[in-house]
Motif scaffolding. Sequence first.
Motif, PDB file in Angstrom:
ATOM      1  N   LEU A 268     -16.706   6.369  14.437  1.00 32.35           N
ATOM      2  CA  LEU A 268     -16.838   5.831  15.672  1.00 32.35           C
ATOM      3  C   LEU A 268     -17.868   6.783  16.603  1.00 32.35           C
ATOM      4  CD1 LEU A 268     -16.322   3.487  17.539  1.00 32.35           C
ATOM      5  CD2 LEU A 268     -14.401   4.631  18.392  1.00 32.35           C
TER       6      LEU A 268
ATOM      7  N   ILE B  73     -15.050  -3.689  20.893  1.00 34.17           N
ATOM      8  CA  ILE B  73     -15.500  -3.650  19.725  1.00 34.17           C
ATOM      9  C   ILE B  73     -14.797  -4.806  18.619  1.00 34.17           C
ATOM     10  CG2 ILE B  73     -15.378  -2.194  17.356  1.00 34.17           C
ATOM     11  CD1 ILE B  73     -15.668   0.212  19.106  1.00 34.17           C
TER      12      ILE B  73
ATOM     13  N   VAL C 127     -10.037  -0.262  14.652  1.00 33.98           N
ATOM     14  CA  VAL C 127     -10.950   0.431  15.594  1.00 33.98           C
ATOM     15  C   VAL C 127     -10.469   1.974  15.597  1.00 33.98           C
ATOM     16  CG1 VAL C 127     -12.212   0.959  17.691  1.00 33.98           C
ATOM     17  CG2 VAL C 127     -11.889  -1.369  16.914  1.00 33.98           C
TER      18      VAL C 127
ATOM     19  N   VAL D  48     -20.008   1.884  14.808  1.00 32.79           N
ATOM     20  CA  VAL D  48     -18.702   1.713  14.277  1.00 32.79           C
ATOM     21  C   VAL D  48     -18.638   1.509  12.675  1.00 32.79           C
ATOM     22  CG1 VAL D  48     -16.817   0.292  14.321  1.00 32.79           C
ATOM     23  CG2 VAL D  48     -18.099   0.322  16.452  1.00 32.79           C
TER      24      VAL D  48
ATOM     25  N   THR E 221     -13.553   0.156   7.828  1.00 34.26           N
ATOM     26  CA  THR E 221     -12.601  -0.491   9.285  1.00 34.26           C
ATOM     27  C   THR E 221     -11.146  -0.412   8.377  1.00 34.26           C
ATOM     28  OG1 THR E 221     -12.817  -2.599   8.534  1.00 34.26           O
ATOM     29  CG2 THR E 221     -14.105  -1.767  10.379  1.00 34.26           C
TER      30      THR E 221
END
Length: 467
Positions: free
Chosen positions: A415, A393, A406, A458, A271
């Motif tokens: 993703l 998310i 995200v 994710v 992330t």
Amino acid sequence: MSRLSESVTRVMHILDGADLGADYTAAQLLSETTARRSLDLSDLSPEEQAALVEGRANHLIPSAAVLAGKIEAAQAAGRPFVVKYGIDPTSPDVHLGHAVPIIIASRFQRMGHHVVFIIGDVTAKIGDPSGRSSDRPPLTDEDIARNLSGYQQQVTPFIDFERADLRFNGEWLNKVTLPELVGVLARVPVSMSLQREDFRTRLADGHGLSVAEFVYSVVMAWDSVAIDADVELGGVDQLLNLQMCRKVMEISEQDPEVVITTPLIEGTDGTGTKMSKSKGNYVGLTASPDDVYGRLMSIPDHLTEPYLQLLTEWTDDEIRVVTKRMEEGTAHPMAIKRILAGEVVAALHGLDAAAAARAEFTARFSKRSFADAQNLPVISLKDHAEDTLGALISRTLDFAPSISAVRRVAQQKGLRLIRESNGDQQPTPLTEASVQQTLGEVVSEIGALEGAELYLKVGRKVARIDV
């Protein structure tokens, strides 16, 4: 030719056209590159040593030339070249993020230099304010003792403590008198602390900032003075602290240490946030071989290259070869990830453990179905059809700290929506634009597949979508 150059030649020969997904090739590479973790680097010239270190540094202050000069001067004088690495025992666990500068320290040690590993038993009571948005709860002596209990054992895979010093800064800081402290503080410009963005942000937001935190870097700098450090290592978030060490050494009429900072390694979830125990995106140095291997196999593909750079003894030339082969399609990213995972397991647990972890992963997880996973979060399409994917998310699933995070995952191709039927997975990469679409729109665009389960992935996190 140096011993390192000879090793690189052998690895490049293995990489030339070999099937990087084959167990035999992986074993050959791992045997060679793992041996480098104990390879004598003392045959490198001071300039070559400085260049090897600079290749993994964010900052090298004042310069690689100065570093080479200091190494040469120490050798000429017949004295140890002192390499400092310090850590405050604010947690009982050390993870791979902490290991990045420690790996550089191990290279210095193999160059023949003297590593001093400093445990901040006094500075831990202040708490390093770097990057913090609020003051840190004070630690008791009992907290510090508990956190310290396993530190040396955890970093032993990288540092040979038979040839290094482990010291506690209470050894000298407990003897500092008030006149000594005031004398140094009187010569340190306030601007050196006020330039810190983390301090300015905390004050602007009305958060607390103690005087102890304000002078933390000066107190920490006493460590460098006490051991007369030639060079100090730390993460890039330590830059301002390390620059203060140079200043205080100058005040103490010592030759200021060379400062080397290393990148903050990104967490395994992909992330964009740094590896952190609080984020759950870390790999602990005490984790089992299977856990280490599995966590590294779960990272997004884009992290493979920086992890190879920061956590292994691979050189840039070798990494370029495998990166090019991935781009050309002659090596699958999963094969390179298996090599990376094996490298780290071998560093922590040995070659046999790495081979066993690879075999175990292949047997159990290569064809693992999401349907077999336990306790996956479930998102109802009926209830969340109108929620944008980014908000879903980051807020509902709590898979990412923000919608911006995200978007970064999407930019890095981490993703995906995955349709699974009878163990067969059909992934659909989602673009950055998808983050602003509703869940209903995204699901509608990929179309239904009769009898298939639908999953949202994710980075390494997965949720099932109940349609």
